[in-house]
Design a protein around this motif. Structure first.
Motif, PDB file in Angstrom:
ATOM      1  N   ARG A   2     -44.780 -30.516  -3.057  1.00 39.44           N
ATOM      2  CA  ARG A   2     -45.322 -29.194  -2.749  1.00 39.44           C
ATOM      3  C   ARG A   2     -46.212 -29.315  -1.523  1.00 39.44           C
ATOM      4  N   PRO A   3     -45.739 -28.829  -0.400  1.00 41.23           N
ATOM      5  CA  PRO A   3     -46.556 -28.952   0.808  1.00 41.23           C
ATOM      6  C   PRO A   3     -47.831 -28.120   0.721  1.00 41.23           C
ATOM      7  N   LEU A   5     -50.171 -25.622   2.732  1.00 34.81           N
ATOM      8  CA  LEU A   5     -50.067 -24.729   3.883  1.00 34.81           C
ATOM      9  C   LEU A   5     -51.451 -24.478   4.453  1.00 34.81           C
ATOM     10  N   LYS A   7     -53.475 -22.324   7.190  1.00 39.71           N
ATOM     11  CA  LYS A   7     -53.349 -21.184   8.098  1.00 39.71           C
ATOM     12  C   LYS A   7     -54.662 -21.008   8.836  1.00 39.71           C
ATOM     13  N   GLY A 315     -39.105 -25.141   5.493  1.00 43.16           N
ATOM     14  CA  GLY A 315     -40.332 -24.451   5.126  1.00 43.16           C
ATOM     15  C   GLY A 315     -40.894 -23.544   6.203  1.00 43.16           C
ATOM     16  N   HIS A 316     -40.779 -23.953   7.447  1.00 43.33           N
ATOM     17  CA  HIS A 316     -41.377 -23.135   8.502  1.00 43.33           C
ATOM     18  C   HIS A 316     -40.552 -21.878   8.757  1.00 43.33           C
ATOM     19  N   ASP A 338     -44.831 -20.504  13.728  1.00 44.64           N
ATOM     20  CA  ASP A 338     -45.354 -19.501  12.806  1.00 44.64           C
ATOM     21  C   ASP A 338     -46.867 -19.610  12.592  1.00 44.64           C
ATOM     22  N   TYR A 340     -48.519 -21.998  11.138  1.00 41.59           N
ATOM     23  CA  TYR A 340     -48.909 -22.772   9.969  1.00 41.59           C
ATOM     24  C   TYR A 340     -48.809 -24.266  10.242  1.00 41.59           C
ATOM     25  N   ARG A 342     -48.082 -27.449   7.926  1.00 47.04           N
ATOM     26  CA  ARG A 342     -47.638 -27.795   6.576  1.00 47.04           C
ATOM     27  C   ARG A 342     -47.811 -29.289   6.395  1.00 47.04           C
ATOM     28  N   HIS A 344     -47.202 -32.474   4.103  1.00 50.76           N
ATOM     29  CA  HIS A 344     -46.278 -32.912   3.053  1.00 50.76           C
ATOM     30  C   HIS A 344     -46.671 -34.297   2.574  1.00 50.76           C
TER      31      HIS A 344
ATOM     32  N   THR B  98     -56.270 -22.696   3.135  1.00 49.39           N
ATOM     33  CA  THR B  98     -55.454 -23.809   2.676  1.00 49.39           C
ATOM     34  C   THR B  98     -54.864 -23.456   1.331  1.00 49.39           C
ATOM     35  N   SER B 101     -48.249 -24.837  -1.520  1.00 55.20           N
ATOM     36  CA  SER B 101     -47.012 -24.054  -1.565  1.00 55.20           C
ATOM     37  C   SER B 101     -46.599 -23.801  -3.002  1.00 55.20           C
TER      38      SER B 101
END
Lengths: 355, 287
Positions: A2-3, A5, A7, A315-316, A338, A340, A342, A344, B98, B101
């Motif tokens: 589950r990455p 995110l 922002k 994902g992106h 985008d 973001y 991410r 991982h 943050t 996902s």
């Protein structure tokens, strides 16, 4: 996996870099504020305010105390990592693009874009230990390559500077005299289109380049011989190599990501799992005409030695512009158009992938 | 004098009104952060004034997950406690910069070309799988799944004689020669590679249009209704975007043309949900 995110940026990401210990992740974007994050949980530690244009790249000193950022506002700034304060501003006459500390941080290489009637240039600057002694003088200015120089990094023992850019030629320079030592100009298997990214291995023995000709190539730093080619179906925007596994991430322009991964320490002594990761995709301007399911916004993993694709991480919502592998090889970050980042963290089965 | 005093007084009242919100912020209890406890639950309590000027208590509970076990160096541990700077200083609880996902992302292995297509082909050519299975349901013709007496479709489908043994008049004529030495284009012969475009067209040809459906018919209902006739590759019911109810028609695609034909013969005029169904071949969409 589950990455995570993140922002924090309001505009497309341009560059990502981990510090040496792998606990901090620095991100640069077209908004003006480079940001630092904790690399384990993605918490934001701080932002660096002062630039007045897109920030194209950054580098962190060995002890993670200083940060160097190159920006389109024609300056390169030196920051105090901990407090987020500006220490010094190098001023140029055209936008700055790539920055890289030499080993020992006595020198730094910076590149500037062609602008108005100015051609692109590679500048070598002395970095003073005491910030009071810092000056704006360039120890060396190299001009010559036509078009933008997208990346310039130091070779082994600071004895060379490797540069690449829009002219699709990789050049190796002497950082004292400014002479061109060798180049891939006459190399028949060199890149055919603009080189967008360059990632050098930890030991600086080899480096990976990604280009808009939809391929990534692995080169020997000393002899500039082509070792491997990783072919993908989209332009390569970003490349990185796993410091742990023999994986390469081939670069993808705009939208693909490729990374390189290596097996866990001790798991694979022969390095049969070398990996490369490439990131890229199509040009940002054609994004609206492309279905994201076309899979062009993936980070692609390639086996470094066998040149075969290992897999892709999606994902992106736009092209991947930046990729970075954590120095421990157990996680990687990607930054996209985008806005973001991410982060991982690999699942355990990643380390046992066999082709 | 008096006039002047009055105006300043009035101004003060106006100013007071405007400043009230800000001034009173000092009266709010300070932000509290509790935890994270042993379960990783962190609780943040904040107090705010809402638009009506009422005091609101805002409690945010977050679970702090340890994502990766890292062997941090001494310096890295020290950095962990560095104070935040820049924009990170005044970050509200609601900012959510943050996030983890919600989607599980896997490292997708590339598929060797051809594997997926092969699967589809064999599935559509032989809907009941390769191996001969002894257990064959006489009601729905499904193999290896259940015995005839336990058929989940037996209430729905008529006895097998009426269902299977009453093909349309032109049905056998069309189907039989195909097996008996008539010319078969190489692309359709057994073992021939079938390009995916060809398959898609074929599936479109086996598309059956169902009209006069009741409002609350769903795709699952149609699937249940048509399943006994053969393998279904696609079910679609047109749904009204506004009401969320069925618009009264749908499409069912069969893997085999014969199955689709049987379904049309059987279900056209069938009473379903107190409505008489109309089932026919879907006319190809005008290109």
């Amino acid at each position: 996996m589950r990455p995570i995110l993140m922002k924090g940026h309001e505009r497309p990401l341009t560059f990502l870099k981990y510090n040496r210990d792998g606990d901090l992740l620095f991100s640069c974007a077209k908004d003006h504020n480079p940001t630092v994050w904790f690399a384990d949980n993605g918490e934001r530690l701080g932002t660096y305010h002062g630039h007045n244009g897109a920030v194209w790249s950054c580098d962190i000193s060995f002890d993670s105390s200083r940060l160097l950022t190159g920006s389109a506002d024609t300056t390169v700034k030196l920051w105090d990592v901990k407090r987020g304060e500006q220490l010094y501003t190098f001023k140029f006459d055209s936008p700055a693009r790539s920055v890289d500390f030499a080993v020992g941080e006595k020198l730094a290489v910076m590149t500037t874009d062609p602008f108005m009637d100015k051609t692109s240039a590679i500048h070598v600057k002395r970095i003073a230990e005491d910030i009071e002694d810092q000056d704006n003088e360039s120890a060396l200015v190299i001009r010559g390559p036509t078009g933008r120089i997208n990346r310039a990094v130091w070779g082994p023992l600071n004895k060379t500077i490797v540069s690449c850019g829009e002219d699709a030629i990789i050049r190796v320079w002497d950082p004292v005299t400014g002479q061109e030592i060798m180049s891939t100009k006459d190399h028949e298997n060199g890149h055919k289109k603009a080189i967008t990214s360059l990632c050098i291995s930890d030991d600086k023995s080899h480096f990976l380049t990604g280009a808009l000709d939809k391929s990534a190539k692995l080169w020997d730093t000393r002899t500039l011989t082509l070792i491997k080619t990783y072919v993908t179906e989209r332009p390569v925007n970003a490349v990185t190599m796993s410091p742990l596994l023999d994986h390469v991430v081939s670069p993808a322009s705009g939208w693909d990501g490729i990374e390189k991964i290596r097996p866990e320490d001790g798991v694979d002594q022969l390095g049969t799992a070398d990996q490369v990761v490439l990131g890229g995709g199509q040009d940002a301007s054609s994004v609206t005409t492309t279905d994201h399911r076309a899979g062009k916004f993936e980070a692609k993993f390639y086996d470094k030695i066998l040149q075969q694709e290992i897999g892709g991480v999606k994902g992106h919502f736009g092209p991947i512009n930046a990729l970075a592998f954590n120095p421990d090889g157990k996680s990687f970050a990607s930054g996209g158009e985008d806005g973001y980042v991410r982060l991982h963290h690999f699942d355990p089965d990643y380390f046992n992938i066999k082709l | 004098m008096q006039n002047g005093g009055q105006t300043t007084n009035k101004l003060r009242w106006g100013e007071l009104d405007e400043d009230e919100g800000e001034d009173l912020d000092f009266l709010l209890p300070p932000k509290q952060v509790i935890g994270p406890d042993e379960n990783g639950i962190k609780k943040v309590i904040e107090y705010k004034f809402n638009d009506d000027g009422n005091k609101v208590k805002l409690t945010t509970k977050t679970r702090v997950r340890k994502v990766a076990k890292a062997h941090l160096s001494k310096k890295a541990i020290e950095r962990r406690s560095w104070p935040k700077f820049g924009d990170a200083v005044q970050e509200d609880v609601g900012a959510r910069l943050t996030m983890v996902s919600t989607e599980e992302i896997a490292l997708e292995r590339p598929q060797p070309p051809g594997t997926k297509q092969e699967e589809n082909k064999s599935a559509s050519d032989n809907p009941f799988g390769k191996g001969a299975v002894l257990m064959v349901c006489r009601t729905c013709g499904k193999r290896g799944d259940h015995w005839t007496s336990r058929c989940p479709y037996k209430d729905l489908a008529q006895p097998p004689e009426s269902l299977v043994d009453k093909p349309p008049t032109d049905g056998p004529a069309a189907a039989a020669p195909a097996t008996k030495g008539a010319y078969i284009p190489p692309s359709l012969r057994a073992g021939a590679e079938r390009p995916s475009t060809d398959m898609r067209r074929r599936n479109e040809e086996n598309s059956v249009r169902v009209t006069n459906l009741s409002e609350d018919t769903r795709e699952a209902d149609l699937h249940e209704l048509f399943r006994p006739f053969g393998q279904i590759t696609r079910v679609y019911v047109a749904i009204d975007q506004k009401t969320g109810l069925s618009r009264g028609f749908g499409f069912v695609n069969f893997a085999n043309r014969e199955d689709a034909e049987r379904a049309i013969n059987k279900l056209n005029g069938y009473g379903y949900d107190s409505l008489i169904l109309r089932v026919e071949w879907a006319t190809p969409r005008a290109s």
